[in-house]
Design a protein around this motif. Structure first.
Motif, PDB file in Angstrom:
ATOM      1  N   ASP A  37      -8.162   0.322 -16.073  1.00 11.49           N
ATOM      2  CA  ASP A  37      -7.531   0.344 -14.754  1.00 11.49           C
ATOM      3  C   ASP A  37      -6.057   0.703 -14.906  1.00 11.49           C
ATOM      4  O   ASP A  37      -5.380   0.238 -15.827  1.00 11.49           O
ATOM      5  CB  ASP A  37      -7.649  -1.021 -14.081  1.00 11.49           C
ATOM      6  N   VAL A  38      -5.561   1.533 -13.970  1.00 11.07           N
ATOM      7  CA  VAL A  38      -4.153   1.912 -13.954  1.00 11.07           C
ATOM      8  C   VAL A  38      -3.583   1.581 -12.579  1.00 11.07           C
ATOM      9  O   VAL A  38      -4.217   1.852 -11.553  1.00 11.07           O
ATOM     10  CB  VAL A  38      -3.959   3.406 -14.245  1.00 11.07           C
ATOM     11  N   LEU A  39      -2.399   1.010 -12.575  1.00  8.50           N
ATOM     12  CA  LEU A  39      -1.714   0.656 -11.344  1.00  8.50           C
ATOM     13  C   LEU A  39      -0.428   1.479 -11.279  1.00  8.50           C
ATOM     14  O   LEU A  39       0.455   1.323 -12.130  1.00  8.50           O
ATOM     15  CB  LEU A  39      -1.401  -0.839 -11.326  1.00  8.50           C
ATOM     16  N   PHE A  40      -0.342   2.378 -10.303  1.00 12.94           N
ATOM     17  CA  PHE A  40       0.822   3.247 -10.174  1.00 12.94           C
ATOM     18  C   PHE A  40       1.785   2.701  -9.128  1.00 12.94           C
ATOM     19  O   PHE A  40       1.373   2.336  -8.021  1.00 12.94           O
ATOM     20  CB  PHE A  40       0.399   4.662  -9.769  1.00 12.94           C
ATOM     21  N   PHE A  41       3.062   2.693  -9.481  1.00 13.56           N
ATOM     22  CA  PHE A  41       4.134   2.399  -8.532  1.00 13.56           C
ATOM     23  C   PHE A  41       4.909   3.705  -8.373  1.00 13.56           C
ATOM     24  O   PHE A  41       5.560   4.170  -9.304  1.00 13.56           O
ATOM     25  CB  PHE A  41       5.042   1.282  -9.047  1.00 13.56           C
ATOM     26  N   GLY A  42       4.813   4.307  -7.169  1.00 12.99           N
ATOM     27  CA  GLY A  42       5.361   5.632  -6.967  1.00 12.99           C
ATOM     28  C   GLY A  42       4.251   6.658  -7.077  1.00 12.99           C
ATOM     29  O   GLY A  42       3.090   6.373  -6.782  1.00 12.99           O
ATOM     30  N   SER A  43       4.585   7.839  -7.525  1.00 12.14           N
ATOM     31  CA  SER A  43       3.601   8.912  -7.609  1.00 12.14           C
ATOM     32  C   SER A  43       2.921   8.931  -8.966  1.00 12.14           C
ATOM     33  O   SER A  43       3.576   8.787 -10.001  1.00 12.14           O
ATOM     34  CB  SER A  43       4.284  10.267  -7.372  1.00 12.14           C
ATOM     35  N   PRO A  44       1.600   9.141  -8.989  1.00 10.42           N
ATOM     36  CA  PRO A  44       0.924   9.390 -10.263  1.00 10.42           C
ATOM     37  C   PRO A  44       1.432  10.706 -10.858  1.00 10.42           C
ATOM     38  O   PRO A  44       2.052  11.514 -10.168  1.00 10.42           O
ATOM     39  CB  PRO A  44      -0.554   9.473  -9.884  1.00 10.42           C
ATOM     40  N   PRO A  45       1.160  10.958 -12.121  1.00 14.27           N
ATOM     41  CA  PRO A  45       1.595  12.212 -12.749  1.00 14.27           C
ATOM     42  C   PRO A  45       0.771  13.391 -12.244  1.00 14.27           C
ATOM     43  O   PRO A  45      -0.255  13.207 -11.578  1.00 14.27           O
ATOM     44  CB  PRO A  45       1.351  11.957 -14.234  1.00 14.27           C
ATOM     45  N   PRO A  46       1.199  14.621 -12.543  1.00 16.22           N
ATOM     46  CA  PRO A  46       0.421  15.806 -12.128  1.00 16.22           C
ATOM     47  C   PRO A  46      -1.021  15.737 -12.615  1.00 16.22           C
ATOM     48  O   PRO A  46      -1.304  15.171 -13.676  1.00 16.22           O
ATOM     49  CB  PRO A  46       1.180  16.965 -12.797  1.00 16.22           C
ATOM     50  N   LEU A  52      13.341  -1.998  -8.092  1.00 10.78           N
ATOM     51  CA  LEU A  52      13.224  -1.757  -9.533  1.00 10.78           C
ATOM     52  C   LEU A  52      12.434  -0.495  -9.829  1.00 10.78           C
ATOM     53  O   LEU A  52      12.619   0.141 -10.870  1.00 10.78           O
ATOM     54  CB  LEU A  52      12.570  -2.965 -10.216  1.00 10.78           C
ATOM     55  N   ALA A  53      11.534  -0.125  -8.911  1.00 11.35           N
ATOM     56  CA  ALA A  53      10.703   1.060  -9.107  1.00 11.35           C
ATOM     57  C   ALA A  53      11.313   2.305  -8.476  1.00 11.35           C
ATOM     58  O   ALA A  53      10.666   3.359  -8.446  1.00 11.35           O
ATOM     59  CB  ALA A  53       9.305   0.822  -8.537  1.00 11.35           C
ATOM     60  N   ALA A  54      12.552   2.194  -7.992  1.00 12.16           N
ATOM     61  CA  ALA A  54      13.165   3.326  -7.308  1.00 12.16           C
ATOM     62  C   ALA A  54      13.654   4.394  -8.275  1.00 12.16           C
ATOM     63  O   ALA A  54      13.828   5.554  -7.888  1.00 12.16           O
ATOM     64  CB  ALA A  54      14.328   2.841  -6.441  1.00 12.16           C
ATOM     65  N   VAL A  55      13.891   4.028  -9.518  1.00 10.53           N
ATOM     66  CA  VAL A  55      14.485   4.977 -10.463  1.00 10.53           C
ATOM     67  C   VAL A  55      13.443   5.776 -11.232  1.00 10.53           C
ATOM     68  O   VAL A  55      13.782   6.719 -11.941  1.00 10.53           O
ATOM     69  CB  VAL A  55      15.394   4.234 -11.467  1.00 10.53           C
ATOM     70  N   ALA A  56      12.163   5.397 -11.123  1.00  9.83           N
ATOM     71  CA  ALA A  56      11.129   6.078 -11.895  1.00  9.83           C
ATOM     72  C   ALA A  56       9.762   5.785 -11.301  1.00  9.83           C
ATOM     73  O   ALA A  56       9.568   4.790 -10.597  1.00  9.83           O
ATOM     74  CB  ALA A  56      11.168   5.627 -13.355  1.00  9.83           C
ATOM     75  N   ASP A  57       8.816   6.655 -11.593  1.00 14.49           N
ATOM     76  CA  ASP A  57       7.415   6.360 -11.301  1.00 14.49           C
ATOM     77  C   ASP A  57       6.879   5.539 -12.470  1.00 14.49           C
ATOM     78  O   ASP A  57       7.122   5.868 -13.638  1.00 14.49           O
ATOM     79  CB  ASP A  57       6.616   7.650 -11.153  1.00 14.49           C
ATOM     80  N   ILE A  58       6.159   4.482 -12.153  1.00 17.39           N
ATOM     81  CA  ILE A  58       5.733   3.537 -13.186  1.00 17.39           C
ATOM     82  C   ILE A  58       4.225   3.377 -13.142  1.00 17.39           C
ATOM     83  O   ILE A  58       3.641   3.196 -12.067  1.00 17.39           O
ATOM     84  CB  ILE A  58       6.414   2.168 -12.997  1.00 17.39           C
ATOM     85  N   ALA A  59       3.607   3.432 -14.298  1.00 15.56           N
ATOM     86  CA  ALA A  59       2.171   3.187 -14.437  1.00 15.56           C
ATOM     87  C   ALA A  59       1.976   1.964 -15.321  1.00 15.56           C
ATOM     88  O   ALA A  59       2.514   1.909 -16.427  1.00 15.56           O
ATOM     89  CB  ALA A  59       1.472   4.391 -15.038  1.00 15.56           C
ATOM     90  N   VAL A  60       1.223   0.994 -14.834  1.00 18.95           N
ATOM     91  CA  VAL A  60       0.950  -0.229 -15.586  1.00 18.95           C
ATOM     92  C   VAL A  60      -0.533  -0.275 -15.925  1.00 18.95           C
ATOM     93  O   VAL A  60      -1.386  -0.160 -15.038  1.00 18.95           O
ATOM     94  CB  VAL A  60       1.342  -1.485 -14.781  1.00 18.95           C
ATOM     95  N   PRO A  80       0.800  -1.233   0.000  1.00 19.73           N
ATOM     96  CA  PRO A  80       0.000   0.000   0.000  1.00 19.73           C
ATOM     97  C   PRO A  80       0.829   1.278   0.000  1.00 19.73           C
ATOM     98  O   PRO A  80       0.340   2.333  -0.419  1.00 19.73           O
ATOM     99  CB  PRO A  80      -0.839  -0.127   1.280  1.00 19.73           C
ATOM    100  N   ASP A  81       2.084   1.215   0.459  1.00 18.06           N
ATOM    101  CA  ASP A  81       2.913   2.410   0.516  1.00 18.06           C
ATOM    102  C   ASP A  81       3.522   2.771  -0.835  1.00 18.06           C
ATOM    103  O   ASP A  81       3.900   3.933  -1.053  1.00 18.06           O
ATOM    104  CB  ASP A  81       4.045   2.235   1.536  1.00 18.06           C
ATOM    105  N   MET A  82       3.620   1.800  -1.725  1.00 17.16           N
ATOM    106  CA  MET A  82       4.259   2.079  -3.009  1.00 17.16           C
ATOM    107  C   MET A  82       3.316   1.933  -4.193  1.00 17.16           C
ATOM    108  O   MET A  82       3.635   2.359  -5.297  1.00 17.16           O
ATOM    109  CB  MET A  82       5.447   1.130  -3.233  1.00 17.16           C
ATOM    110  N   CYS A  83       2.135   1.367  -3.969  1.00 19.06           N
ATOM    111  CA  CYS A  83       1.263   1.022  -5.089  1.00 19.06           C
ATOM    112  C   CYS A  83      -0.115   1.656  -4.914  1.00 19.06           C
ATOM    113  O   CYS A  83      -0.707   1.594  -3.834  1.00 19.06           O
ATOM    114  CB  CYS A  83       1.139  -0.497  -5.188  1.00 19.06           C
ATOM    115  N   ARG A  84      -0.629   2.268  -5.978  1.00 18.27           N
ATOM    116  CA  ARG A  84      -1.946   2.898  -5.957  1.00 18.27           C
ATOM    117  C   ARG A  84      -2.752   2.373  -7.150  1.00 18.27           C
ATOM    118  O   ARG A  84      -2.298   2.422  -8.292  1.00 18.27           O
ATOM    119  CB  ARG A  84      -1.829   4.412  -6.034  1.00 18.27           C
ATOM    120  N   TRP A  85      -3.952   1.885  -6.873  1.00 16.85           N
ATOM    121  CA  TRP A  85      -4.849   1.383  -7.925  1.00 16.85           C
ATOM    122  C   TRP A  85      -5.890   2.439  -8.247  1.00 16.85           C
ATOM    123  O   TRP A  85      -6.626   2.895  -7.366  1.00 16.85           O
ATOM    124  CB  TRP A  85      -5.516   0.085  -7.460  1.00 16.85           C
ATOM    125  N   CYS A  86      -5.954   2.852  -9.506  1.00 14.22           N
ATOM    126  CA  CYS A  86      -6.974   3.786  -9.967  1.00 14.22           C
ATOM    127  C   CYS A  86      -7.881   3.039 -10.945  1.00 14.22           C
ATOM    128  O   CYS A  86      -7.541   2.862 -12.127  1.00 14.22           O
ATOM    129  CB  CYS A  86      -6.337   4.990 -10.658  1.00 14.22           C
TER     130      CYS A  86
END
Length: 283
Positions: free
Chosen positions: A208-217, A263-271, A188-194
């Motif tokens: 459905d979008v799965l964010f690892f890190g911060s979503p975009p602006p 692996l997700a430390a270098v970028a915000d990732i949306a799947v 829950p601290d690194m992953c957000r389901w939209c």
């Protein structure tokens, strides 16, 4: 599998939640095995998430064995490769023959033979297996010639009363939701389901979008303190809705990120496991 696209984030429009009308095929045909003189009325349906055939008929080959034949379905753009249907009213221990008519005119018809393709089947919708007795268009076996040699053909001995056949193991909207829910629950601290927030021109059903890190602006949950120079990577699957392989790739990628958070430390990732959910569900 469909290629994975790397795209920059864009501001989304309001979500669209309506679902497209489903066009399904349902029929009852007669399938008589060569070693059983009794007619077996096989039910055939594509009335499920991802189901896709254009029609059903019953044919007999020169040896008198019944063949349940279904027609491959073309999408609105004329492409045809994906198929999925469910055969029911089967008798355990009985051999059944099936044919996909129009397979010789599929979008990538040469791929049937060049890839040594085998039809996929499932008895419980969780475990899938390849049907070994699969014959590609134009590859009639000795003594097995029939009136549709250009079809994709296969046969099985039924272990259950219903079997689902498909071009590749299905990956449904429910599976996508479960993948996203498990991911956010596990991390829950690194992953957000939209859910259903990404509308596209390809479908009137939000993806459905799965964010690892911060979503975009401008997205819910955007971290105002995030590094403005931090890369934002989008991994988008199933622009072609019939290619369920890509959703399976997305699942493996998500599991890898959960297993190795670094692996997700270098970028915000949306799947996006399925960008065209409306088309995928409609077959």
């Amino acid at each position: 599998p469909a290629p994975l696209a790397l795209l920059r984030a864009s501001t989304p429009a309001p979500p669209l939640r309506s679902r497209p009308a489903r066009r399904t095929a349902m029929a009852m045909v007669t399938n008589v095995t060569s070693d059983d003189a009794l007619a077996v009325h096989v039910t055939v349906s594509s009335n499920f998430d991802g189901g896709a055939i254009a029609g059903v008929e019953s044919r007999a080959n020169v040896r008198g064995a019944g063949v349940t034949a279904v027609h491959i379905k073309r999408d609105e753009g004329g492409a045809a490769m994906h198929f999925a249907f469910r055969a029911g009213n089967l008798r355990r221990g009985t051999k059944y023959q099936f044919a996909l008519l129009g397979a010789d005119r599929a979008t990538y018809a040469e791929g049937w033979a060049s890839s040594s393709y085998k039809v996929w089947a499932s008895e419980d919708l969780e475990n899938w297996f390849q049907v070994e007795d699969t014959t590609h268009p134009g590859e009639a076996k000795t003594g097995d010639e029939d009136e549709h040699p250009d079809a994709l053909r296969w046969s099985i001995v039924a272990n259950t009363t219903a079997v689902t056949f498909a071009y590749y193991p299905l990956y449904t909207a429910e599976q996508t939701a479960r993948l996203c829910a498990r991911a956010q629950s596990q991390a829950p601290d690194m992953c957000r389901w939209c859910p259903s927030v990404l509308p596209t021109a390809m479908s009137n059903v939000g993806a459905d979008v799965l964010f690892f890190g911060s979503p975009p602006p401008h997205w819910p949950g955007y971290n105002q303190n995030s590094d403005a120079n931090r890369p934002m990577i989008w991994i988008i699957c199933r622009q072609h809705p019939g290619e369920s392989q890509a959703s399976w790739v997305a699942e493996g990628f998500v599991k890898k990120l959960l297993d190795e958070p670094g692996l997700a430390a270098v970028a915000d990732i949306a799947v996006v496991p399925c960008i065209n959910q409306g088309g995928a569900s409609a077959g």
